[in-house]
Design an enzyme around this catalytic site. Structure first.
Site, short mmCIF file in Angstrom:
data_model
loop_
_atom_site.label_atom_id
_atom_site.label_comp_id
_atom_site.label_asym_id
_atom_site.label_seq_id
_atom_site.Cartn_x
_atom_site.Cartn_y
_atom_site.Cartn_z
N LYS A 120 0.83 -1.21 0.00
CA LYS A 120 0.00 0.00 0.00
C LYS A 120 0.86 1.26 0.00
CE LYS A 120 -2.11 1.56 3.67
NZ LYS A 120 -3.02 1.69 4.84
N ASP A 138 -6.68 1.22 1.00
CA ASP A 138 -6.75 1.32 2.46
C ASP A 138 -8.15 0.92 2.90
OD1 ASP A 138 -8.34 3.44 1.67
OD2 ASP A 138 -7.33 4.93 2.91
#
Length: 211
Positions: A120, A138
């Site tokens: 991420k 997220d």
């Protein structure tokens, strides 16, 4: 969400916010990397509060190393998990200095090799700093993608792969910002603000919050 609706979904988000930006504050690629690393399980507001003190003093890998671990911890101790994040950031800075001449690498493999940098975080840096059409999934993007039917998936990676397939190329670079902001301020976890949602017409969520 039907494929034909996806274009309208993003066109609507784009019209409302033509140039979306991350809410993390930074002035260089390294500051962005450090801020994203520190933001895991923390709010952007909290990270910004800490980096406003840290970055004027140390905003390069070498300057972070010069602070020392205890010095770095002193600046970021208001952030959750600050001890482990400080260790990760110090080790990442050491690798950046020793292996990359103090510069942030532009490849996923090199970014993910840095301590504290997962998929991420790498995706955020590749997208925000280098303009690559990556999807940093997220909790907000995961929720919005599943709730709306845009890109359903049981894991963040599954949602990421679906988004890469379904988001039209014209919206690919900015789409991750629009989805995060939509999840943060409109399509919220406990009580989505459906009556205020600009893209409600394209959303598959059945239990919409009534006006």
């Amino acid at each position: 969400m039907k494929t034909a609706q996806i274009e309208a979904f993003f066109a609507t988000l784009q019209a409302a916010n033509p140039t979306p930006q991350t809410e993390l504050e930074y002035t260089s690629v390294f500051e962005l990397l450090a801020a994203v690393l520190l933001s895991a399980q923390a709010t952007d507001v909290g990270v910004n509060k800490a980096t406003r003190r840290l970055f004027p003093v140390a905003n390069t890998p070498q300057k972070i190393l010069d602070l020392g671990l205890e010095g770095l911890e002193g600046y970021i101790k208001t952030i959750g998990l600050y001890r482990s994040k400080a260790r990760h950031l110090m080790e990442a800075c050491r690798m950046l200095v020793e292996q990359h001449g103090g510069e942030v690498p532009r490849t996923r493999e090199a970014l993910e090799a840095l301590p504290g940098v997962g998929r991420k975080t790498a995706n955020v840096v590749l997208n925000v700093a280098f303009g690559q059409p990556t999807m940093a999934v997220d909790t907000h993007i995961f929720r919005v993608s599943n709730r709306t039917g845009l890109a359903p998936g049981k894991t963040p990676l599954a949602v990421e792969q679906q988004l890469l397939k379904r988001v039209p190329p014209a919206y690919a670079v900015d789409s991750h910002h629009w989805l995060i902001l939509h999840g943060r301020y409109v399509c919220q976890a406990r009580k989505p603000l459906c009556p205020k949602c600009a893209v409600i017409a394209y959303c598959d969520f059945r239990d919409k919050t009534p006006a």
